[in-house]
Design a protein around this motif. Structure first.
Motif, PDB file in Angstrom:
ATOM      1  N   GLY A  48      -6.715  -3.532  -0.659  1.00 34.77           N
ATOM      2  CA  GLY A  48      -6.050  -2.714   0.344  1.00 34.77           C
ATOM      3  C   GLY A  48      -4.714  -2.194  -0.163  1.00 34.77           C
ATOM      4  N   GLY A  49      -4.433  -0.923   0.141  1.00 38.40           N
ATOM      5  CA  GLY A  49      -3.175  -0.305  -0.256  1.00 38.40           C
ATOM      6  C   GLY A  49      -3.194   0.310  -1.643  1.00 38.40           C
ATOM      7  N   SER A  50      -4.243   0.057  -2.419  1.00 37.66           N
ATOM      8  CA  SER A  50      -4.339   0.620  -3.769  1.00 37.66           C
ATOM      9  C   SER A  50      -5.179   1.896  -3.748  1.00 37.66           C
ATOM     10  CB  SER A  50      -4.990  -0.379  -4.730  1.00 37.66           C
ATOM     11  OG  SER A  50      -4.180  -1.531  -4.868  1.00 37.66           O
ATOM     12  N   THR A  51      -4.844   2.825  -4.635  1.00 34.38           N
ATOM     13  CA  THR A  51      -5.600   4.069  -4.779  1.00 34.38           C
ATOM     14  C   THR A  51      -6.440   3.972  -6.044  1.00 34.38           C
ATOM     15  OG1 THR A  51      -3.868   5.317  -3.655  1.00 34.38           O
ATOM     16  CG2 THR A  51      -5.433   6.588  -4.981  1.00 34.38           C
ATOM     17  N   PHE A  93      -8.243   2.281   0.114  1.00 33.97           N
ATOM     18  CA  PHE A  93      -8.654   1.412   1.210  1.00 33.97           C
ATOM     19  C   PHE A  93      -7.414   0.857   1.898  1.00 33.97           C
ATOM     20  CE2 PHE A  93     -12.632   1.004  -1.271  1.00 33.97           C
ATOM     21  CZ  PHE A  93     -13.539   1.281  -0.268  1.00 33.97           C
ATOM     22  N   MET A  94      -7.476   0.757   3.198  1.00 39.27           N
ATOM     23  CA  MET A  94      -6.370   0.173   3.956  1.00 39.27           C
ATOM     24  C   MET A  94      -6.410  -1.353   3.851  1.00 39.27           C
ATOM     25  SD  MET A  94      -5.009   2.912   4.628  1.00 39.27           S
ATOM     26  CE  MET A  94      -3.573   2.333   5.482  1.00 39.27           C
ATOM     27  N   ASN A  95      -7.625  -1.904   3.747  1.00 36.14           N
ATOM     28  CA  ASN A  95      -7.817  -3.355   3.650  1.00 36.14           C
ATOM     29  C   ASN A  95      -8.667  -3.660   2.421  1.00 36.14           C
ATOM     30  OD1 ASN A  95      -6.610  -3.972   6.278  1.00 36.14           O
ATOM     31  ND2 ASN A  95      -8.410  -2.948   7.113  1.00 36.14           N
ATOM     32  N   MET A 118     -17.113   3.908 -14.204  1.00 36.17           N
ATOM     33  CA  MET A 118     -15.782   3.400 -14.551  1.00 36.17           C
ATOM     34  C   MET A 118     -14.914   3.437 -13.298  1.00 36.17           C
ATOM     35  SD  MET A 118     -15.253   5.383 -18.181  1.00 36.17           S
ATOM     36  CE  MET A 118     -13.781   4.521 -18.680  1.00 36.17           C
ATOM     37  N   ILE A 119     -14.017   2.484 -13.189  1.00 41.11           N
ATOM     38  CA  ILE A 119     -13.084   2.425 -12.054  1.00 41.11           C
ATOM     39  C   ILE A 119     -11.680   2.355 -12.603  1.00 41.11           C
ATOM     40  CG2 ILE A 119     -12.324   1.108 -10.043  1.00 41.11           C
ATOM     41  CD1 ILE A 119     -15.244   0.033  -9.870  1.00 41.11           C
ATOM     42  N   GLY A 120     -10.818   3.191 -12.050  1.00 45.08           N
ATOM     43  CA  GLY A 120      -9.414   3.175 -12.424  1.00 45.08           C
ATOM     44  C   GLY A 120      -8.566   3.023 -11.172  1.00 45.08           C
ATOM     45  N   PHE A 121      -7.318   2.687 -11.366  1.00 50.75           N
ATOM     46  CA  PHE A 121      -6.398   2.580 -10.235  1.00 50.75           C
ATOM     47  C   PHE A 121      -5.121   3.347 -10.580  1.00 50.75           C
ATOM     48  CE2 PHE A 121      -5.822  -1.032 -12.997  1.00 50.75           C
ATOM     49  CZ  PHE A 121      -4.452  -1.136 -13.123  1.00 50.75           C
ATOM     50  N   ARG A 122      -4.472   3.842  -9.510  1.00 45.38           N
ATOM     51  CA  ARG A 122      -3.229   4.583  -9.712  1.00 45.38           C
ATOM     52  C   ARG A 122      -2.123   3.593 -10.024  1.00 45.38           C
ATOM     53  NH1 ARG A 122      -2.017   8.983  -5.474  1.00 45.38           N
ATOM     54  NH2 ARG A 122      -3.399  10.111  -6.879  1.00 45.38           N
ATOM     55  N   GLN A 123      -1.359   3.914 -11.076  1.00 44.18           N
ATOM     56  CA  GLN A 123      -0.235   3.068 -11.493  1.00 44.18           C
ATOM     57  C   GLN A 123       0.805   2.985 -10.420  1.00 44.18           C
ATOM     58  OE1 GLN A 123       0.470   4.978 -15.475  1.00 44.18           O
ATOM     59  NE2 GLN A 123       1.085   2.889 -15.933  1.00 44.18           N
TER      60      GLN A 123
END
Length: 123
Positions: A48-51, A93-95, A118-123
Motif C-alpha cells: 500500500g502507498g507504493s506505485t 494500491f492504497m492497501n 517484470m515488476i518495478g516500483f517508483r523510487q
C-alpha cells in the motif's frame, strides 16, 4: 538450452526499455514458456502507498502477451486486453494486497512462446 537462454536474454532487453526511471526493477523476472492457450500464473505482493509498473513481453514485437492482475479471490483489477494489450501498466494500491498475475499468448494460433513479466516500483 542455449537457445532458450538467448531468447530469454533478448526478451529481457525488450522488456527493459519500459523499466526506466523513476521506476526500478524489483530484481525478479517471472519467466515461462507458454504453449497454445496455456496460462501462466505468478503471485506477487503489492504494498500500500507504493506505485508500481508491470511489464509483459513475449516475442520481439509488442502486444503479444495478455496479462491480468487479480486479487486472491480472482476479482480482476486490471487486464491489458482492455487496452490493446499494452506492454505495461502503472498503478498504486492504497492497501497492501496479495495478487495473482496471469499471462497468456495473444493468439491461440501461436504454437508457443517465451514470456516474461517484470515488476518495478517508483523510487
Amino acid at each position: 538450452t542455449t537457445k532458450s537462454v538467448a531468447q530469454a536474454d533478448t526478451l529481457v532487453s525488450v522488456c527493459n526499455k519500459y523499466m526506466k526511471l523513476p521506476f526500478i526493477s524489483d530484481g525478479q523476472q517471472y519467466q515461462t514458456i507458454l504453449n497454445g492457450d496455456e496460462n501462466a500464473e505468478f503471485h506477487a505482493v503489492f504494498y500500500g502507498g507504493s506505485t508500481y509498473r508491470i511489464i509483459g513481453c513475449s516475442g520481439l514485437t509488442e502486444r503479444n502477451l495478455i496479462f491480468t492482475i487479480s486479487d486472491t479471490e480472482h476479482n480482476i483489477l486490471y487486464s491489458n486486453k482492455d487496452f490493446n494489450n499494452a506492454p505495461y501498466w502503472d498503478f498504486k494500491f492504497m492497501n497492501t494486497m496479495d495478487c495473482v498475475i496471469e499471462a497468456k499468448l495473444k493468439s491461440q494460433k501461436t504454437a508457443s512462446g517465451f514470456a516474461i513479466i517484470m515488476i518495478g516500483f517508483r523510487q
